[in-house]
Write an enzyme that holds these catalytic residues in place. Structure first.
Site, mmCIF file in Angstrom:
data_model
loop_
_atom_site.group_PDB
_atom_site.id
_atom_site.type_symbol
_atom_site.label_atom_id
_atom_site.label_comp_id
_atom_site.label_asym_id
_atom_site.label_seq_id
_atom_site.Cartn_x
_atom_site.Cartn_y
_atom_site.Cartn_z
ATOM 1 N N ARG A 25 0.824 -1.221 0.000
ATOM 2 C CA ARG A 25 0.000 0.000 0.000
ATOM 3 C C ARG A 25 0.853 1.265 0.000
ATOM 4 O O ARG A 25 0.458 2.283 -0.578
ATOM 5 C CB ARG A 25 -0.937 -0.041 1.216
ATOM 6 C CG ARG A 25 -1.974 1.092 1.259
ATOM 7 C CD ARG A 25 -2.975 0.817 2.364
ATOM 8 N NE ARG A 25 -3.765 1.984 2.704
ATOM 9 C CZ ARG A 25 -4.929 2.322 2.145
ATOM 10 N NH1 ARG A 25 -5.425 1.565 1.183
ATOM 11 N NH2 ARG A 25 -5.592 3.390 2.536
ATOM 12 N N ILE A 51 -7.149 7.720 -1.488
ATOM 13 C CA ILE A 51 -6.997 6.268 -1.545
ATOM 14 C C ILE A 51 -7.916 5.719 -0.463
ATOM 15 O O ILE A 51 -7.890 6.175 0.684
ATOM 16 C CB ILE A 51 -5.527 5.835 -1.330
ATOM 17 C CG1 ILE A 51 -5.405 4.298 -1.357
ATOM 18 C CG2 ILE A 51 -4.946 6.388 -0.050
ATOM 19 C CD1 ILE A 51 -3.958 3.801 -1.306
ATOM 20 N N SER A 52 -8.764 4.774 -0.819
ATOM 21 C CA SER A 52 -9.799 4.305 0.100
ATOM 22 C C SER A 52 -9.205 3.595 1.314
ATOM 23 O O SER A 52 -8.115 3.012 1.265
ATOM 24 C CB SER A 52 -10.756 3.354 -0.617
ATOM 25 O OG SER A 52 -11.448 4.013 -1.648
ATOM 26 N N GLN A 53 -9.933 3.647 2.399
ATOM 27 C CA GLN A 53 -9.631 2.901 3.612
ATOM 28 C C GLN A 53 -9.429 1.414 3.261
ATOM 29 O O GLN A 53 -10.192 0.854 2.478
ATOM 30 C CB GLN A 53 -10.812 3.070 4.569
ATOM 31 C CG GLN A 53 -10.784 2.255 5.826
ATOM 32 C CD GLN A 53 -12.133 2.287 6.520
ATOM 33 O OE1 GLN A 53 -13.164 2.523 5.871
ATOM 34 N NE2 GLN A 53 -12.152 2.055 7.818
ATOM 35 N N PRO A 54 -8.409 0.752 3.820
ATOM 36 C CA PRO A 54 -8.188 -0.669 3.495
ATOM 37 C C PRO A 54 -9.431 -1.538 3.668
ATOM 38 O O PRO A 54 -9.713 -2.401 2.828
ATOM 39 C CB PRO A 54 -7.070 -1.081 4.460
ATOM 40 C CG PRO A 54 -6.317 0.187 4.699
ATOM 41 C CD PRO A 54 -7.359 1.272 4.720
#
Length: 207
Positions: A25, A51-54
């Site tokens: 990431r 960038i989206s939350q995992p």
């Protein structure tokens, strides 16, 4: 990240968990937030995008229910992170980004992480999809629309799944839309928060 943010919050698809563990990431975030790459949060990547939350990336991938040989479309490339995770799960990944600077940055990120040859990146209006490569077994959308874009549903193969955040400022839900002979079958899952999905005139595919 995999154990504390994903498995303990209900992500139980082992293929998705393994994919999340393999993708680096930190390659997909700007240098000034790299120390927070694995934080349980969305992070800014420029252009008013994130960038989206995992957890949300893992949830979207799990809801797509891939087996391994599918073709998928990722709408809203952003940093390229979700496209990279999808490349660990399926045979063919297409991703589309409307912001030229983000598209080029994502191309660089994907190459640096080893996915340059495994992800086909296009620039254009994500709400229109990439019809020349349809049908898709699944379509993942990384921005919120007031309703599921009809052109994307039309590019699904039978029983294909479109996973899209739907809603506005008053609230959003992650919808799973399945293409059935009777028409769209919609399942609502968890509340979510994504940047708005913006449409514009589509530029030619470039990769």
């Amino acid at each position: 990240m995999v154990e504390w943010q994903l498995r303990r919050r209900g992500i139980d698809d082992e293929r998705v968990l393994a994919a999340m563990g393999r993708v680096q990431r930190e390659v997909f975030v700007p240098p000034d937030v790299r120390d927070a790459a694995y934080a349980d949060a969305a992070l800014p990547i420029g252009g008013d995008q994130t960038i989206s939350q995992p957890y949300m990336v893992a949830l979207i991938c799990e809801q797509l229910a891939f087996q391994g040989g599918e073709r998928v479309l990722d709408v809203g490339t952003g940093s390229g992170y979700q496209a990279a995770v999808l490349a660990e799960l399926v045979a063919e990944v297409h991703t589309i980004e409307r912001i030229p600077e983000l598209a080029e940055s994502a191309r660089t990120n994907l190459a640096a992480a080893g996915y340059g040859e495994r992800v086909h990146l296009h620039r254009g209006d994500g709400t229109l999809g990439v019809p020349e490569y349809a049908p898709f077994a699944g379509i993942a959308v990384a921005a919120a629309a007031l309703e599921a874009p009809p052109a994307l549903y039309d590019q699904l193969e039978p029983r294909g799944r479109l996973v899209v955040p739907v809603g506005g400022s008053s609230g959003q839900w992650l919808e799973v839309v399945v293409r059935t002979p009777e028409g769209p079958a919609v399942l609502r899952t968890v509340p979510c928060r994504f940047v708005p999905l913006v449409a514009e005139f589509s530029a030619p595919a470039d990769g």
